[in-house]
Structure formats: structure tokens, C-alpha cells
Design a protein around this motif. Structure first.
Motif, short mmCIF file in Angstrom:
data_model
loop_
_atom_site.label_atom_id
_atom_site.label_comp_id
_atom_site.label_asym_id
_atom_site.label_seq_id
_atom_site.Cartn_x
_atom_site.Cartn_y
_atom_site.Cartn_z
N PHE A 204 -9.18 -31.53 1.68
CA PHE A 204 -7.85 -31.78 2.22
C PHE A 204 -6.98 -32.30 1.08
O PHE A 204 -7.49 -32.82 0.09
CB PHE A 204 -7.91 -32.77 3.38
CG PHE A 204 -8.58 -34.07 3.04
CD1 PHE A 204 -7.85 -35.15 2.57
CD2 PHE A 204 -9.97 -34.20 3.16
CE1 PHE A 204 -8.49 -36.34 2.25
CE2 PHE A 204 -10.59 -35.38 2.84
CZ PHE A 204 -9.85 -36.46 2.38
N PRO A 205 -5.68 -32.15 1.20
CA PRO A 205 -4.81 -32.63 0.12
C PRO A 205 -4.87 -34.15 0.01
O PRO A 205 -4.94 -34.84 1.03
CB PRO A 205 -3.42 -32.16 0.56
CG PRO A 205 -3.52 -31.95 2.03
CD PRO A 205 -4.93 -31.51 2.28
N GLY A 206 -4.87 -34.65 -1.20
CA GLY A 206 -4.86 -36.10 -1.41
C GLY A 206 -6.25 -36.69 -1.52
O GLY A 206 -6.39 -37.90 -1.63
N ARG A 207 -7.29 -35.85 -1.47
CA ARG A 207 -8.65 -36.37 -1.51
C ARG A 207 -8.92 -37.12 -2.82
O ARG A 207 -9.41 -38.25 -2.81
CB ARG A 207 -9.64 -35.22 -1.35
CG ARG A 207 -11.03 -35.70 -1.09
CD ARG A 207 -11.93 -34.54 -0.77
NE ARG A 207 -12.57 -34.05 -1.99
CZ ARG A 207 -13.70 -33.34 -1.99
NH1 ARG A 207 -14.27 -33.01 -0.87
NH2 ARG A 207 -14.23 -32.95 -3.12
N ALA A 208 -8.56 -36.49 -3.93
CA ALA A 208 -8.82 -37.11 -5.24
C ALA A 208 -8.09 -38.45 -5.35
O ALA A 208 -8.60 -39.42 -5.91
CB ALA A 208 -8.40 -36.17 -6.36
N LEU A 209 -6.87 -38.47 -4.76
CA LEU A 209 -6.07 -39.70 -4.83
C LEU A 209 -6.75 -40.84 -4.06
O LEU A 209 -6.82 -41.99 -4.53
CB LEU A 209 -4.68 -39.41 -4.25
CG LEU A 209 -3.63 -40.47 -4.53
CD1 LEU A 209 -3.26 -40.47 -6.00
CD2 LEU A 209 -2.40 -40.24 -3.67
N TRP B 325 -9.65 -48.42 -16.21
CA TRP B 325 -10.77 -47.78 -16.91
C TRP B 325 -11.76 -47.18 -15.91
O TRP B 325 -12.21 -46.05 -16.06
CB TRP B 325 -11.47 -48.82 -17.78
CG TRP B 325 -12.47 -48.23 -18.71
CD1 TRP B 325 -12.21 -47.54 -19.85
CD2 TRP B 325 -13.89 -48.29 -18.57
NE1 TRP B 325 -13.39 -47.16 -20.44
CE2 TRP B 325 -14.43 -47.60 -19.68
CE3 TRP B 325 -14.76 -48.84 -17.62
CZ2 TRP B 325 -15.81 -47.46 -19.86
CZ3 TRP B 325 -16.12 -48.71 -17.80
CH2 TRP B 325 -16.63 -48.02 -18.91
N ASN B 326 -12.04 -47.93 -14.83
CA ASN B 326 -12.95 -47.44 -13.79
C ASN B 326 -12.41 -46.18 -13.14
O ASN B 326 -13.15 -45.22 -12.89
CB ASN B 326 -13.14 -48.50 -12.70
CG ASN B 326 -14.17 -49.54 -13.09
OD1 ASN B 326 -14.80 -49.42 -14.13
ND2 ASN B 326 -14.33 -50.55 -12.26
N ILE B 327 -11.10 -46.18 -12.82
CA ILE B 327 -10.51 -45.03 -12.15
C ILE B 327 -10.58 -43.80 -13.06
O ILE B 327 -10.96 -42.71 -12.63
CB ILE B 327 -9.05 -45.33 -11.74
CG1 ILE B 327 -9.04 -46.41 -10.65
CG2 ILE B 327 -8.37 -44.07 -11.23
CD1 ILE B 327 -7.66 -46.89 -10.28
N ARG B 332 -13.05 -38.62 -14.35
CA ARG B 332 -13.74 -37.77 -15.30
C ARG B 332 -15.05 -37.25 -14.69
O ARG B 332 -15.37 -36.08 -14.79
CB ARG B 332 -14.03 -38.55 -16.59
CG ARG B 332 -14.44 -37.65 -17.73
CD ARG B 332 -14.63 -38.45 -19.00
NE ARG B 332 -13.45 -39.26 -19.29
CZ ARG B 332 -13.48 -40.35 -20.05
NH1 ARG B 332 -14.61 -40.77 -20.55
NH2 ARG B 332 -12.38 -41.02 -20.29
N ASP B 333 -15.76 -38.15 -13.99
CA ASP B 333 -17.00 -37.73 -13.34
C ASP B 333 -16.73 -36.65 -12.29
O ASP B 333 -17.46 -35.68 -12.19
CB ASP B 333 -17.68 -38.93 -12.65
CG ASP B 333 -18.22 -39.90 -13.69
OD1 ASP B 333 -18.23 -39.52 -14.87
OD2 ASP B 333 -18.62 -41.02 -13.31
#
Lengths: 387, 337
Positions: A204-209, B325-327, B332-333
């Protein structure tokens, strides 16, 4: 691994030094806890007079006493003799030495006749019985003053525990701690597991955020939350006309503060589950809800257990959230809070402090030794939240 | 007492049940609201897509709500409150920050926090590494590790009582019942009141945290040491390196990443250290640290939310580089997946 060790051994430090240094470290780490454990089962008077490390040997004390009245003397040939025991009824111990002058209270060893001059001889056996003889009749109306070095055998008791559990409210606090800890451990697991599943296997959009936000929130200090939440709780309490310090309030607080780490740990684990299992279930027509409940949740047991242990230890050992979000009345004071209060009110009563401290730490220690494997696994899974 | 246990268990069951019910019910409602078993194929596939859009938010909803109320909103609110007066009503600009800058108590706390930051993470990591290396070589290493790890389970308050007993002071004429003073007097020294000795008492408090946290460092570093490829050590042995050289030049460089993780985790913990100072000295005798100063101002004289917020923000600012740094590391992972 074994190979690595043998190689290190071949080139490394001599083994004896390694063994000795580790032994030293272990002793250093163990002694502080041992100290309060031993102290908590010692007699209250012995705690204040001798160090806990002497608890297993007899403690020696110097005391004063009197021999029997001259009127109780019996004539034995040419001598007059007074006999009896230096101990009163119910008293016990071992006499090590005795004396007749306060400046030299341990002048004579027990069991040997001591020549006191003027024809007087005193023998005090180690069990306290004495024979006091004189070549002439005893004079005066009172018994002779003597000084004794008495060794009392080590004495252990559970009285201190009885006192703190009943008299000092630690028993009630124990129940309060359980009341806070159990719901605050179980509720976040479920909420975090659903979120972790969504963040691993649904797109879904925003997952990475959101993932980035969760990672960021892990380290946000509790101090940032306290002031606004205290105000919020007071407003909510006023609105409903109830106290702002409730168990429900602290359950929610602990649930929320444990949430970032829970989601992070569980997501790491759930995202690593084999893709084939989940995709084949999808092909078979299972909904995400079914996949989560029937496949993901059972497979994630190790991760759930790891987090549960963290959360349990963290909530049980927490002081800050408890003193901010719970009241100080007996019905709400948890173990850490009680212990903190006792440090103020009973600062010198070590029999109370050590027994209370041991009641406080026994549950986490049992959890720790019972479930250490999961704890280590959780630690290695990436991150850890600190108090 | 019994009724309290019963109600706690009851609430727990109800709470867990309510949670489960929410997820189950919201899923059911979603399926009913967007049916896919109609004759209309385009409508069904549209509904399927809509379900896929909504469902993640149903799963995430409770978690996001909690995070929002208890962490995100307070961070913003604390920031705003730092510009307001003690009751949070009147805007006062930077005056709270100006107060902090010139306040002796605040500076003392900053100084002490820096002292803690300089000593505790380094000591924990160092002892943790040494113990990890040593215990890996002996047959009873796991028992030793368990014992060093054990204080992790003990609360800071409990640990404070344990160590306060070690630091206990009795007059010179009496028998010392505190272990430290007993050792000092048996070596011919005079007993000291350790926790009221300005400057040095900070170190006596730090010992408690080091005692607790070394086990954490040891566990993580021990796992990292086991992950070192054997070939690198074999090669060093063949080249004639001794144990010392292997440790410093082969092993340590390969676990720098783990050392950094351990160091930063303990650093965050140290920045928030509160319980130990509260129970040992309550900030007296020059041992005040930021978290305790903040707590003090939260309640002192009815509370000063402005000054308290400024102190919290200082702790937050100190944590922020680690957070960033953690974020980045996590991103990256995720990218490498």
C-alpha cells in the motif's frame, strides 16, 4: 566454532589465567545480588551489627553478666563454690572467652581455669556453665561482674519476608504489579502482530514511510511524551469526572510505548517467513485475515515470545511510567514504586529493604532463567529498547 | 486483593478479546461492504481492489492510533510547550531556553550526562567484549555468561537497593555492613559516605548501570564474534600472529558494526537514565541528570511545563543523530531486499 576455539587456545592466553579471570568476573557480578539475598533472611539485629558475608560463620559479641550471688555458694571441703550458667533461660551460644575487667573482657579462654587472684578460680565452659571457687567464703551481696565473648550460631529467618509482605504493603504491591504487567504484555502483541503483518505482506502507499517512522520512534525518549500525556490524561479524567490515574490508562501507555519495538521486531521476523507459504495460501483463496491467523501467527511464535519477555521485563521493572500514570495509594502502588518509597521512609532498615528488593526482582529473575533462550534471540533480532 | 486479581484477569481477557474482535469484525464488515460474489465481474474486481486498498489500514489502525496519540502528538506538543510559560497558557518565546542556558542546575545536569555518556557505553562495551572473548574459550562459559547477563532482568530500582547496600556507611567506630567500606577499612582506610561525595559519586551510580548493561553488550558481541569467518583467524595464525594481535587486528575490526550498535543502544539508555539517580540520591550531592531534572520541573511547585519541555527536547536532540542513522540503516536494509 569448536575449531576456532582450539585454534585460539593454541595461540591464546594460558588457560588458567582465562579461567581465573572469568571466575573473578562471575564473583564480582554475583556478589551484589547475593548480598541482599543473604541479608534478607538474616536476623534483623545481626544485620546491623555484622556484614552479611559473616552470616554463615558465628557472630561474636561481647556482653556483660553476673555470676550467682555469694549466698548461693556451697562449701566443698576447704573451698566455697558457686556454680550455674552464664546464660539466662532461652539464651544460647558458645562462650569463646571471658574476663573480669571491662578493659580486658576476653582475658581468659573458655574451658580453662582462670586464676583471678585472692584464691579465686573461675572456669567457664564453652556451653556457659561455670564453676567459681574460692578458698575463703564469698563476700558481698551481689554476684561477680564478668564479661563474655559469646559466639552465636548463624540464624536465618523468614520473618523479614513476613513483615514486608503484610506490614509494608509489598504483598499488595506485588498484586498491583501483576495487574499492570499482564495486560500490558499481552495486548500490544496482538496489535503489533497485525501491524507487522500489514507492513510485511501487504502493499500500500506509504508503507516505507511508516516503517521508517516506526524505526525512528523506537528511540524517542519517554521524556518527550510525559508532559503532553499528563495533560491529556487530566483532561480526559476531568471530562469523565474520574481520576486520571487508572489501570486502563497505564495499560494503554505501556502498550503504546512498547509498540515501536514490537512492530519492528515482529516485522523483521514476519517479513522473513518463506514467501511460498503465504503465496500458495493466497492462491488457494485464503484472505489476509485467515493467512495471518492460521499461518503467520503460529509460525511467529518465537518472535512473539521474545517480545513478550522484553515487554514483561520492561513493564515489571518500570518506575517512571508507574509514578506518572498511577497514583501513590496502596491500591495502585506497584513494586518498583513501593521500593522507591521504602528507600525514603525506611532508609536504614536493611531487613525491610533487602526483603522487599528480593520480592521485586524474583519474578523477572525466574522469567529470565526460564526463558533466557528467547530473550537472547530477541536481543540478537536487532534492537532493544532501554528504560 | 482476590477481587483485584480477578478483575485484572477479566480485563485482560476482555481486552484481548476486544482486540481480536475488532480485527475479525472489521474484516467481516469490509467483506460485506465490498462483495465480490455478484454477477457483475467488473464490479467484483473493482471491489477486490478496493478491499486491498482498505485492508492494510484496518490491520494498522490500532497501532497507528496508539503511536499517534502516545508518541507522535506528544513530540510535537512538547516542542510547542517549550515556547510557553509554566502553565502552558502564555507564549513566552525563547525565555525557557534562555533560562536553561543560564541555569546552574541545568548545566550541572548536562555535565553529569556527558560524564555518564563518556564512561558507561565505553565501559559496558569494553567489559562485554572482554567477557565475550574469555567465556568463549572455557567449558563453563555459558554459565558465566548467564550470571553476567542476569542483572539485565533486575529493575533499576532493585539494582539501586542492591548497590546502596554495598555503599552503606557506618561510623568509623562501628562494624561496617556495607561491602565497600568493609573492604576499605580492612585495608586500613577510613570508611566513606560514597554517595554524597561530589563528582566521584557520579561514578558510583554509573557502576550500577554498567553492572546491568554489560550483559547486554556481552550477548550481542559474543554472537558477532562467533560470526567471524574462521579463515581470517587461521590465516593470521599461519602468519605468526599472537593472541593479542589476533584480537585487536583481526577480530575487533570485523565486528566494528556490532560494536557501534551496542554503543549507540547503551548511549540512548544512558541519556534517559532516571531511576538510578532518583532512588540513589534524587539528584542531591551534584548527581542531577537531565531526565531527573525534567521530572523535577514537571512537578516542582505545581509544575513548569515550559522548562520541563526544554529539558526533554535537549534529550531528544541528543538522540536524534542516532535516530536518523537508524532510519537510514533500516531503509538501506529494506532497499537491499
Amino acid at each position: 566454532m569448536a575449531n576456532l576455539v582450539t585454534r585460539l587456545k593454541r595461540v591464546g592466553l594460558p588457560r588458567l589465567i582465562v579461567h581465573l579471570s572469568v571466575l573473578l568476573i562471575v564473583i564480582l557480578w554475583l556478589i551484589p545480588t547475593l548480598g541482599i539475598l543473604v541479608t534478607s533472611i538474616r536476623d534483623k539485629d545481626q544485620i546491623t551489627t555484622s556484614g552479611w558475608w559473616t552470616a554463615f560463620s558465628s557472630s561474636t559479641q561481647t556482653s556483660a553478666g553476673r555470676l550467682g550471688d555469694p549466698s548461693s555458694a556451697k562449701q566443698d571441703g576447704a573451698n566455697y563454690v558457686i556454680t550455674g550458667s552464664v546464660f539466662e533461660e532461652g539464651q544460647g551460644g558458645t562462650v569463646r572467652a571471658f574476663g573480669v575487667r571491662v578493659q580486658d573482657p576476653a582475658a581468659f579462654p573458655a574451658g580453662e581455669p582462670a586464676d583471678l587472684g585472692e584464691g579465686e578460680t573461675l572456669t567457664i565452659e564453652s556451653d556457659g556453665s561455670y564453676v567459681y571457687t574460692k578458698t575463703a567464703p564469698f563476700e558481698g551481696s551481689r554476684g561477680k561482674r564478668i564479661y563474655l565473648t559469646v559466639a552465636t550460631p548463624p540464624e536465618f529467618t523468614l520473618t523479614n519476608y513476613q513483615t514486608v509482605l503484610q506490614g509494608e504493603g509489598i504483598g499488595q504491591a506485588f498484586i498491583n504489579s501483576l495487574t499492570v504487567t499482564i495486560p500490558a504484555t499481552i495486548i500490544p502483541i496482538l496489535i503489533a502482530a497485525f501491524a507487522a503483518y500489514a507492513l510485511s505482506w501487504m502493499s500500500f502507499p506509504g508503507r516505507a514511510l511508516i516503517i521508517a517512522m516506526v524505526v525512528g520512534l523506537i528511540v524517542v525518549p519517554l521524556q518527550m511524551s510525559l508532559i503532553p500525556l499528563l495533560r491529556l490524561y487530566n483532561e480526559v479524567g476531568n471530562f469523565f469526572g474520574t481520576s486520571s490515574k487508572t489501570y486502563a490508562g497505564i495499560w494503554l501507555a505501556h502498550t503504546a510505548f512498547g509498540m515501536p519495538l514490537a512492530i519492528y521486531l515482529l516485522r523483521n521476523y514476519i517479513a522473513g517467513l518463506p514467501k511460498e507459504i503465504i503465496e500458495s495460501a493466497r492462491v488457494d483463496g485464503a484472505s489476509d485475515f485467515e493467512i495471518f491467523v492460521k499461518i503467520v501467527l503460529p509460525l511467529s511464535f518465537p518472535a512473539l515470545a521474545s517480545f513478550a519477555i522484553f515487554q514483561f521485563l520492561w513493564v515489571w521493572n518500570d518506575l517512571l511510567i508507574a509514578i506518572v500514570f498511577l497514583g501513590t495509594g496502596r491500591d495502585q502502588l506497584v513494586l518498583t514504586g513501593s521500593l522507591n518509597a521504602l528507600l525514603g521512609s525506611r532508609g536504614g532498615n536493611w531487613e525491610i529493604l533487602t526483603a522487599s528488593a528480593f520480592v521485586t526482582i524474583i519474578v523477572p529473575l525466574l522469567v529470565f532463567f526460564g526463558l533466557q533462550r528467547y530473550l537472547v534471540r530477541g536481543l540478537l533480532a536487532g534492537s532493544v529498547k532501554g528504560g | 486483593m482476590i477481587s483485584q486479581i480477578v478483575s485484572a484477569v477479566g480485563v485482560m481477557i476482555v481486552g484481548v478479546f476486544a482486540c481480536a474482535l475488532y480485527y475479525w469484525l472489521s474484516d467481516k464488515i469490509l467483506n460485506l461492504a465490498l462483495p465480490v460474489r455478484d454477477g457483475d465481474v467488473t464490479q467484483a474486481s473493482r471491489n477486490l481492489n478496493r478491499r486491498a486498498v482498505v485492508r492494510p489500514w484496518l490491520f494498522l489502525g490500532p497501532a497507528l492510533l496508539l503511536l499517534g496519540i502516545y508518541l507522535v502528538y506528544p513530540v510535537i506538543a512538547t516542542f510547542i510547550l517549550s515556547f510557553y510559560d509554566r502553565s502552558g497558557q502564555t507564549f513566552v518565546g525563547l525565555s525557557n531556553y534562555r533560562w536553561a542556558f543560564f541555569d546552574a542546575g541545568f548545566r550541572q545536569s548536562i555535565f553529569n550526562n556527558i560524564l555518564w555518556l563518556a564512561v558507561v557505553p565505553a565501559a559496558c562495551t569494553f567489559f562485554g567484549l572482554v567477557i565475550a572473548v574469555l567465556t568463549d574459550r572455557i567449558w563453563w562459559g555459558n554459565i558465566a555468561k548467564s550470571i553476567v547477563f542476569m542483572p539485565m532482568a533486575i529493575s533499576f530500582v532493585g539494582a539501586s537497593v542492591i548497590w546502596k547496600f554495598i555503599y552503606e556507611y557506618r561510623g568509623a567506630a562501628d562494624n561496617q555492613i556495607g561491602l565497600l567500606n568493609a573492604i576499605v577499612t580492612s585495608l586500613g582506610g577510613d570508611p566513606q559516605v560514597w554517595i554524597s561525595m561530589p563528582f566521584w559519586n557520579n561514578f558510583f551510580l554509573m557502576v550500577i548501570l554498567i553492572w546491568i548493561q554489560t550483559g547486554f553488550a556481552m550477548v550481542i558481541l559474543s554472537a558477532a564474534l562467533r560470526g567471524i569467518p574462521e579463515e581470517t583467524i587461521e590465516a593470521a595464525v599461519i602468519d605468526g600472529a599472537n593472541g593479542w594481535q589476533i584480537f585487536w587486528k583481526i577480530m575487533v575490526p570485523q565486528i566494528w558494526g556490532t560494536i557501534a550498535v551496542v554503543w549507540t543502544t547503551i548511549t540512548i539508555l544512558v541519556l534517559k537514565v532516571f531511576d538510578i539517580v532518583l532512588t540513589m540520591t534524587n539528584g542531591q550531592w551534584d548527581t542531577m541528570v537531565l531526565a531527573n531534572l525534567m521530572f523535577d520541573w514537571m512537578f516542582r511547585g505545581g509544575g513548569d511545563s515550559g522548562r520541563s519541555a526544554v529539558i526533554a527536547l535537549v534529550i531528544m536532540a541528543a538522540v536524534t543523530p542516532i535516530m536518523v542513522w537508524n532510519i537510514r540503516q533500516a531503509n538501506r536494509d529494506a532497499g537491499g531486499h
